[in-house]
Design an enzyme around this catalytic site. Structure first.
Site, short mmCIF file in Angstrom:
data_model
loop_
_atom_site.label_atom_id
_atom_site.label_comp_id
_atom_site.label_asym_id
_atom_site.label_seq_id
_atom_site.Cartn_x
_atom_site.Cartn_y
_atom_site.Cartn_z
N ARG A 1 -0.90 -1.61 -6.85
CA ARG A 1 -1.07 -2.76 -5.95
C ARG A 1 -2.06 -3.77 -6.54
NH1 ARG A 1 -1.35 -4.55 -0.43
NH2 ARG A 1 -3.48 -4.93 0.31
N HIS B 1 -2.83 2.65 -5.59
CA HIS B 1 -3.69 1.50 -5.34
C HIS B 1 -3.86 0.65 -6.59
CE1 HIS B 1 -5.55 -0.04 -1.82
NE2 HIS B 1 -6.74 -0.21 -2.37
N LYS C 1 -1.86 -2.76 7.49
CA LYS C 1 -3.22 -2.51 7.94
C LYS C 1 -3.53 -3.38 9.15
CE LYS C 1 -7.75 -1.67 5.88
NZ LYS C 1 -8.54 -1.76 4.64
N ARG D 1 0.86 -1.18 0.00
CA ARG D 1 0.00 0.00 0.00
C ARG D 1 0.89 1.22 0.00
NH1 ARG D 1 -2.05 -3.63 3.86
NH2 ARG D 1 -4.18 -4.38 3.43
N TYR E 1 -10.26 -9.67 -6.67
CA TYR E 1 -9.41 -9.59 -7.85
C TYR E 1 -9.72 -10.68 -8.86
CZ TYR E 1 -6.71 -6.48 -4.88
OH TYR E 1 -6.32 -5.44 -4.06
N HIS F 1 -3.86 -9.25 3.53
CA HIS F 1 -5.30 -9.31 3.73
C HIS F 1 -5.62 -10.27 4.87
CE1 HIS F 1 -6.32 -7.96 -0.66
NE2 HIS F 1 -6.06 -6.95 0.15
#
Length: 290
Positions: free
Chosen positions: A231, A228, A164, A137, A263, A254
């Site tokens: 990524r 983004h 994250k 990110r 995706y 994630h």
């Protein structure tokens, strides 16, 4: 009454609302036998209108939601002017189909990387490599410390210490990523791999500007090429190469597999390729009589 509302708006907004409110008024008059006024419109009318647009006319959810938004704006105006006391109950927004997050096509990616190779400073090349070739990110990339990157002749990795949810992860660096990062890493001396003003790291806004610079030089749509998107391109490329979705999720940081699964949704280009491929197979194999 609709015209009074439109008179309060600027020209372009009034023109857009006029089309949508005219459509609602036509449907209301046909259904109820009278022209709509704010006090006559009920929640049942709004639900039936939404259903009519979706099921009978087959309008796209975005169009349905926009037209109901115009009706809502008109009724809010009526409430603010004391014509009605309360708004009727509006139905939930029509669900819009979600496609995969936007990623660069192979051609776009090649053009972008050529621009970076031709015009990019060592710092910019390293920054873009972390997003495009390691899937970081933008906030993770700019907060990378010099000590977080390890590169040898045959392998390398970047440590993301505060991803994250403040989760730590390690991402291997491909040969292409190592080649782009190594020149800048050999020059780096401070705490931050990408130093900014004072003792701070490069800002995310500055990193976004870097990406847009090379998107412009590559003659790509600057508004649609963001950190983004880089990524997303990394993730999409891995999945299309057959990498297990659990592995891709770990690389991206994630916590949930269903986040990564976004995706795998086909985009318009995927659908076009599928149809063209079917046409080509028919032409090559002949038409079956089965």
């Amino acid at each position: 009454m609709v015209q009074e509302f439109l008179n309060t708006l600027d020209g372009s907004t009034a023109r857009a609302y006029r089309e949508d409110l005219t459509d609602f008024a036509r449907w209301f008059a046909h259904t109820n036998g009278q022209d709509p006024t704010p006090e006559l419109v009920t929640g049942i009318d709004l639900r039936e209108y939404q259903g009519h647009m979706l099921a009978v006319r087959g309008l796209k959810p975005a169009t349905v939601n926009r037209r109901l938004a115009a009706v809502r704006a008109w009724l809010r105006w009526a409430r603010e002017n004391g014509i009605i006391e309360d708004l009727p109950s509006f139905p939930r927004r029509a669900a819009e189909p979600k496609g995969a997050p936007r990623a660069l096509s192979r051609v776009e990616e090649a053009r972008f990387l050529r621009a970076v190779e031709r015009e990019g400073s060592p710092r910019d090349q390293a920054l873009i490599a972390l997003m495009l070739h390691a899937g970081l990110r933008v906030g993770e990339a700019v907060r990378t410390r010099t000590a977080d990157v390890e590169i040898s002749e045959r392998k390398g990795k970047v440590v993301v210490r505060a991803g994250k949810g403040m989760k730590r992860r390690e991402v291997p660096l491909s040969a292409e990523a190592r080649a782009m990062i190594r020149p800048w890493l050999s020059q780096a001396r401070g705490e931050w791999l990408f130093p900014g003003l004072g003792d701070k790291h490069l800002s995310t806004r500055a990193a976004q500007d870097v990406v847009k610079k090379y998107a412009y030089l590559a003659r790509l749509d600057v508004e649609h090429v963001t950190p983004h998107v880089l990524r997303h391109t990394f993730a999409t490329r891995l999945l299309r190469q057959g990498v297990d979705i659990v592995v891709v999720a770990a690389l991206l940081g994630h916590a949930r597999i269903d986040t990564t699964a976004r995706y795998t949704r086909p985009g318009w280009a995927d659908l076009e390729r599928a149809v063209e491929g079917l046409h080509e197979s028919v032409n090559k194999g002949g038409v079956s009589n089965a």
